[in-house]
Write a protein that holds these residues in place. Structure first.
Motif, PDB file in Angstrom:
ATOM      1  N   VAL A  80      25.185  39.063  39.167  1.00 36.89           N
ATOM      2  CA  VAL A  80      26.194  38.419  39.997  1.00 36.89           C
ATOM      3  C   VAL A  80      27.577  38.450  39.372  1.00 36.89           C
ATOM      4  N   GLY A  81      27.649  38.767  38.079  1.00 36.06           N
ATOM      5  CA  GLY A  81      28.920  38.718  37.359  1.00 36.06           C
ATOM      6  C   GLY A  81      30.064  39.457  38.026  1.00 36.06           C
ATOM      7  N   PRO A  82      29.868  40.719  38.437  1.00 35.27           N
ATOM      8  CA  PRO A  82      30.989  41.461  39.050  1.00 35.27           C
ATOM      9  C   PRO A  82      31.552  40.796  40.309  1.00 35.27           C
ATOM     10  N   LEU A  83      30.725  40.069  41.057  1.00 31.85           N
ATOM     11  CA  LEU A  83      31.204  39.464  42.301  1.00 31.85           C
ATOM     12  C   LEU A  83      31.944  38.145  42.072  1.00 31.85           C
ATOM     13  N   ILE A  84      31.734  37.509  40.926  1.00 33.28           N
ATOM     14  CA  ILE A  84      32.364  36.207  40.702  1.00 33.28           C
ATOM     15  C   ILE A  84      33.409  36.256  39.589  1.00 33.28           C
ATOM     16  N   THR A  85      33.729  37.453  39.113  1.00 31.74           N
ATOM     17  CA  THR A  85      34.759  37.586  38.079  1.00 31.74           C
ATOM     18  C   THR A  85      36.148  37.459  38.706  1.00 31.74           C
ATOM     19  N   LYS A  86      37.005  36.649  38.087  1.00 36.34           N
ATOM     20  CA  LYS A  86      38.370  36.447  38.556  1.00 36.34           C
ATOM     21  C   LYS A  86      39.353  36.973  37.508  1.00 36.34           C
ATOM     22  N   GLN A  87      40.544  37.342  37.966  1.00 38.68           N
ATOM     23  CA  GLN A  87      41.570  37.879  37.080  1.00 38.68           C
ATOM     24  C   GLN A  87      42.406  36.757  36.460  1.00 38.68           C
ATOM     25  N   HIS A  88      42.786  36.963  35.183  1.00 38.61           N
ATOM     26  CA  HIS A  88      43.709  36.029  34.536  1.00 38.61           C
ATOM     27  C   HIS A  88      45.089  36.150  35.188  1.00 38.61           C
ATOM     28  N   THR A  89      45.843  35.078  35.145  1.00 34.93           N
ATOM     29  CA  THR A  89      47.230  35.097  35.630  1.00 34.93           C
ATOM     30  C   THR A  89      48.159  34.656  34.515  1.00 34.93           C
ATOM     31  N   LYS A  90      49.463  34.758  34.761  1.00 35.28           N
ATOM     32  CA  LYS A  90      50.439  34.301  33.768  1.00 35.28           C
ATOM     33  C   LYS A  90      50.392  32.793  33.577  1.00 35.28           C
ATOM     34  N   MET A  91      49.915  32.077  34.597  1.00 36.15           N
ATOM     35  CA  MET A  91      49.885  30.622  34.532  1.00 36.15           C
ATOM     36  C   MET A  91      48.660  30.092  33.792  1.00 36.15           C
ATOM     37  N   ARG A  92      47.528  30.775  33.917  1.00 35.37           N
ATOM     38  CA  ARG A  92      46.305  30.252  33.328  1.00 35.37           C
ATOM     39  C   ARG A  92      45.266  31.354  33.198  1.00 35.37           C
ATOM     40  N   ARG A  93      44.258  31.076  32.377  1.00 30.87           N
ATOM     41  CA  ARG A  93      43.144  31.989  32.198  1.00 30.87           C
ATOM     42  C   ARG A  93      42.066  31.652  33.225  1.00 30.87           C
ATOM     43  N   ALA A  94      41.460  32.676  33.781  1.00 26.72           N
ATOM     44  CA  ALA A  94      40.415  32.473  34.785  1.00 26.72           C
ATOM     45  C   ALA A  94      39.147  31.937  34.132  1.00 26.72           C
ATOM     46  N   ILE A  95      38.387  31.162  34.891  1.00 24.78           N
ATOM     47  CA  ILE A  95      37.094  30.668  34.424  1.00 24.78           C
ATOM     48  C   ILE A  95      36.128  31.836  34.369  1.00 24.78           C
ATOM     49  N   SER A  96      35.419  31.968  33.278  1.00 26.15           N
ATOM     50  CA  SER A  96      34.574  33.137  33.046  1.00 26.15           C
ATOM     51  C   SER A  96      33.381  33.149  33.997  1.00 26.15           C
ATOM     52  N   PRO A  97      32.827  34.335  34.285  1.00 34.13           N
ATOM     53  CA  PRO A  97      31.618  34.415  35.125  1.00 34.13           C
ATOM     54  C   PRO A  97      30.457  33.633  34.538  1.00 34.13           C
ATOM     55  N   ARG A  98      30.339  33.611  33.207  1.00 30.70           N
ATOM     56  CA  ARG A  98      29.254  32.857  32.567  1.00 30.70           C
ATOM     57  C   ARG A  98      29.354  31.374  32.903  1.00 30.70           C
ATOM     58  N   ASP A  99      30.568  30.822  32.792  1.00 33.67           N
ATOM     59  CA  ASP A  99      30.742  29.408  33.109  1.00 33.67           C
ATOM     60  C   ASP A  99      30.541  29.147  34.599  1.00 33.67           C
ATOM     61  N   ARG A 100      30.956  30.075  35.435  1.00 31.84           N
ATOM     62  CA  ARG A 100      30.772  29.908  36.883  1.00 31.84           C
ATOM     63  C   ARG A 100      29.287  29.868  37.239  1.00 31.84           C
ATOM     64  N   LEU A 101      28.512  30.787  36.665  1.00 29.25           N
ATOM     65  CA  LEU A 101      27.078  30.788  36.937  1.00 29.25           C
ATOM     66  C   LEU A 101      26.406  29.569  36.321  1.00 29.25           C
ATOM     67  N   SER A 102      26.812  29.207  35.121  1.00 28.34           N
ATOM     68  CA  SER A 102      26.215  28.065  34.445  1.00 28.34           C
ATOM     69  C   SER A 102      26.432  26.770  35.204  1.00 28.34           C
ATOM     70  N   VAL A 103      27.662  26.531  35.666  1.00 33.08           N
ATOM     71  CA  VAL A 103      27.942  25.283  36.371  1.00 33.08           C
ATOM     72  C   VAL A 103      27.212  25.258  37.713  1.00 33.08           C
ATOM     73  N   THR A 104      27.036  26.407  38.351  1.00 31.76           N
ATOM     74  CA  THR A 104      26.296  26.464  39.616  1.00 31.76           C
ATOM     75  C   THR A 104      24.822  26.153  39.403  1.00 31.76           C
ATOM     76  N   LEU A 105      24.213  26.762  38.402  1.00 35.14           N
ATOM     77  CA  LEU A 105      22.804  26.508  38.130  1.00 35.14           C
ATOM     78  C   LEU A 105      22.571  25.073  37.685  1.00 35.14           C
ATOM     79  N   ARG A 106      23.513  24.523  36.916  1.00 35.32           N
ATOM     80  CA  ARG A 106      23.356  23.124  36.492  1.00 35.32           C
ATOM     81  C   ARG A 106      23.525  22.187  37.679  1.00 35.32           C
TER      82      ARG A 106
END
Length: 447
Positions: A80-106
Motif C-alpha cells: 500500500v506504500g506507493p498509494l499513500i506516500t505524500k510529497q514533502h513541501t517547503k512548509m512541512r515534512r509529509a507523514i511517512s507511509p509507515r506512520d500512515r499504515l501504523s496509525v490506521t492499523l492501530r
C-alpha cells in the motif's frame, strides 16, 4: 474659506492618520500564527512510532496491539506504500507511509473513535438532544491516537480513510474474492468435510450489525427506531475462518432473518449467480445431494441453504444432524468473533458517516482474510477459535471469555412453507449422518 472649516478638516485628517498608525502598530505587535500546535512539531522525536520500530526488532510474536508480525506489517507496507506516500513541501515534512499504515492499523485494533458509554442513544428524543449528545463526544474522537502519534485528530481521520480505501483497492482481488468456478467451490467443500465432517458445505453463514450514530436529517430519529442505524455484514465463511462472500450495507434495525433476506448475497443465490457445483453423491453413498451453505434457525430452509431442525420434539437422528450442522456453522461464529476481538473498531457505537464505516469494514475484512491465510501467530493464536479434539468433541475458543458482540440470540422458529423437497433433502442428510457411511466417533454422546 472659513478658518473654522479648515481647522475641522485638519483635525479629522489627524484622527484618521492616528487610527491608521494604531492599526499598523497592532499588526506589527501581533504574534505570528503557527500552522500547527507546538506539541505536533515534535513528531520526529521518540514516540509511539519509534516504540513500534523497537517492537518490530525484538518481538517475534507481533507488533504491540496491531495483531500482526513485523513481516506481515512490512508486506502490507510494500503493497500500500506507493498509494499513500505524500510529497514533502517547503512548509512541512509529509507523514511517512509507515506512520500512515501504523496509525490506521492501530485505529482498527483499538477502535479509538468509538466512545464507550452506558447512555442509551435511543432514550434521547428530538434532534436538539441528539445534536447536544453528538457534540459532547465528537471532540474526543481520534484524541488518543493524536496524542500517541503527535498527529492532529483531523489529519488522522483523513489518513485512516485514505489508507483503508487503498488497502481495499489493492487487497480485494486476492483476499476478498468470491469463488467463481465449481473447482474453487469444491475445494472449500473438501475443507469442510475434512475439518468439520460436513460434506457438500460451501460455507457457513453469519452476520453482524455495527451500530452507528445516524447523521443529522437522516430520517432515523423518529419515535419508532429511536435513532438506530446499522451497517450490516452478511457473509459466508470458509472452513479456515475466511470471508468468501460478503454483503455490506446500511439499514435500520431488522431481525436476523430479514438481515439475510434483504442482503445482496441472498439475491445472488436467488438468481443463481454464484455458480455452485451441481448435485453429486455424498461420500461413500449413492445419495444425491446439492452443495449448500449452512445457517442457524433464523435462516430459511432452501435447496442451497441447510438449517437445523427446530428444538422441539426431536428424535435422536435429528439431534445428530443439528450437532453435525452446528460444528460447521460455528466457523462463522468464530470468524466474526476473531474479527471483533482483534479489530475492536467493531465493538460498539461508531461515530462516523455510513459510507466511511462501509469503507473501513471492507478494508478490515481484507486484512482479516490476509492474516488468516498466512496463519498469523499474532492474529489467530492457536486457542482463540474453537478446537476439535481427537474424539471430535469441541473445545471452546478464548474469544468466548473476551466478549465478542458478534451474535445475539435469535428466536428459534421454523419456516412454515418450506418445500417438501427441501425437507426431504434435510431428512436424507439426517439419515446419512447416522448411517455407517458417515457416522463419526462419539457423536451420539455429544448431542
Amino acid at each position: 474659506m472659513n478658518p473654522d472649516s479648515v481647522l475641522s478638516k485638519q483635525r479629522a485628517f489627524q484622527v484618521v492618520c492616528a487610527l491608521i498608525c494604531s492599526e499598523k502598530q497592532k499588526q506589527k505587535n501581533k504574534n505570528k500564527r503557527i500552522w500547527k500546535r507546538e506539541c505536533l512539531e515534535r513528531r520526529e522525536q521518540p514516540g509511539l512510532s519509534v516504540l513500534q520500530s523497537e517492537s518490530e526488532m525484538t518481538d517475534e510474536n507481533g507488533i504491540g496491539d496491531l495483531w500482526m508480525t513485523a513481516e506481515e506489517f512490512e508486506f502490507l507496507l510494500r503493497m500500500v506504500g506507493p498509494l499513500i506516500t505524500k510529497q514533502h513541501t517547503k512548509m512541512r515534512r509529509a507523514i511517512s507511509p509507515r506512520d500512515r499504515l501504523s496509525v490506521t492499523l492501530r485505529f482498527l485494533a483499538t477502535g479509538d473513535i468509538k466512545i464507550v458509554t452506558d447512555l442509551a442513544i435511543g432514550n434521547f428524543k428530538g434532534v436538539f438532544l441528539y445534536i447536544l449528545y453528538f457534540i459532547s463526544y465528537a471532540g474526543k474522537t481520534f484524541s488518543s491516537l493524536s496524542a500517541q502519534y503527535r498527529i492532529g485528530a483531523s489529519t488522522i481521520s483523513q489518513i485512516v480513510m485514505e489508507t483503508c480505501g487503498a488497502l481495499y483497492q489493492l487487497m480485494k482481488k486476492d483476499f476478498l474474492k468470491t469463488p467463481s468456478t465449481e473447482t474453487e467451490w469444491r475445494a472449500i467443500a473438501r475443507d469442510f468435510e475434512s475439518k468439520w465432517q460436513f460434506p457438500h458445505c460451501l460455507g457457513a453463514l453469519g452476520g453482524k450489525q455495527i451500530h452507528i450514530q445516524p447523521p443529522a436529517k437522516s430520517g432515523c430519529l423518529d419515535n419508532n427506531n429511536k435513532g438506530r442505524l446499522y451497517v450490516t455484514i452478511i457473509a459466508a465463511v470458509d472452513a479456515n475462518y475466511k470471508f468468501i462472500c460478503t454483503s455490506v450495507g446500511t439499514q435500520e434495525k431488522v431481525s436476523d432473518a430479514e438481515l439475510f433476506t434483504h442482503s445482496d448475497l441472498c439475491k445472488e443465490m436467488d438468481q443463481g449467480l454464484l455458480n455452485f457445483p451441481p448435485p453429486e453423491p455424498l461420500p461413500n453413498s449413492d445419495i444425491m445431494m446439492p452443495y449448500v451453505f449452512v445457517g442457524d434457525e433464523a435462516h430459511p430452509l432452501r435447496p442451497d441453504l441447510m438449517k437445523p431442525y427446530p428444538n422441539k420434539q426431536m428424535d435422536q437422528s435429528q439431534r445428530v444432524l443439528n450437532y453435525r450442522l452446528s460444528r460447521a456453522r460455528r466457523v462463522a461464529e468464530n470468524a466474526f468473533s476473531i474479527l471483533t476481538n482483534r479489530l475492536r473498531f467493531f465493538r460498539s457505537t461508531v461515530y462516523l458517516e455510513p459510507d466511511k464505516v462501509i469503507k473501513i469494514t471492507m478494508a478490515s475484512l481484507c486484512i482479516h482474510n490476509f492474516l488468516c491465510e498466512r496463519k498469523s501467530k499474532a492474529y489467530t493464536t492457536p486457542a482463540i477459535a474453537d478446537l476439535k479434539n481427537g474424539d471430535h468433541s469441541m473445545v471452546e475458543g478464548t474469544w468466548k471469555n473476551q466478549g465478542n458482540e458478534s451474535f445475539q440470540p435469535v428466536e428459534q422458529k421454523r419456516e412454515p412453507n418450506a418445500l417438501v423437497t427441501v425437507e426431504t433433502q434435510r431428512n436424507l442428510l439426517r439419515d446419512y449422518f447416522v448411517s455407517q457411511a458417515d457416522c463419526i466417533p462419539l457423536q451420539e454422546e455429544h448431542i
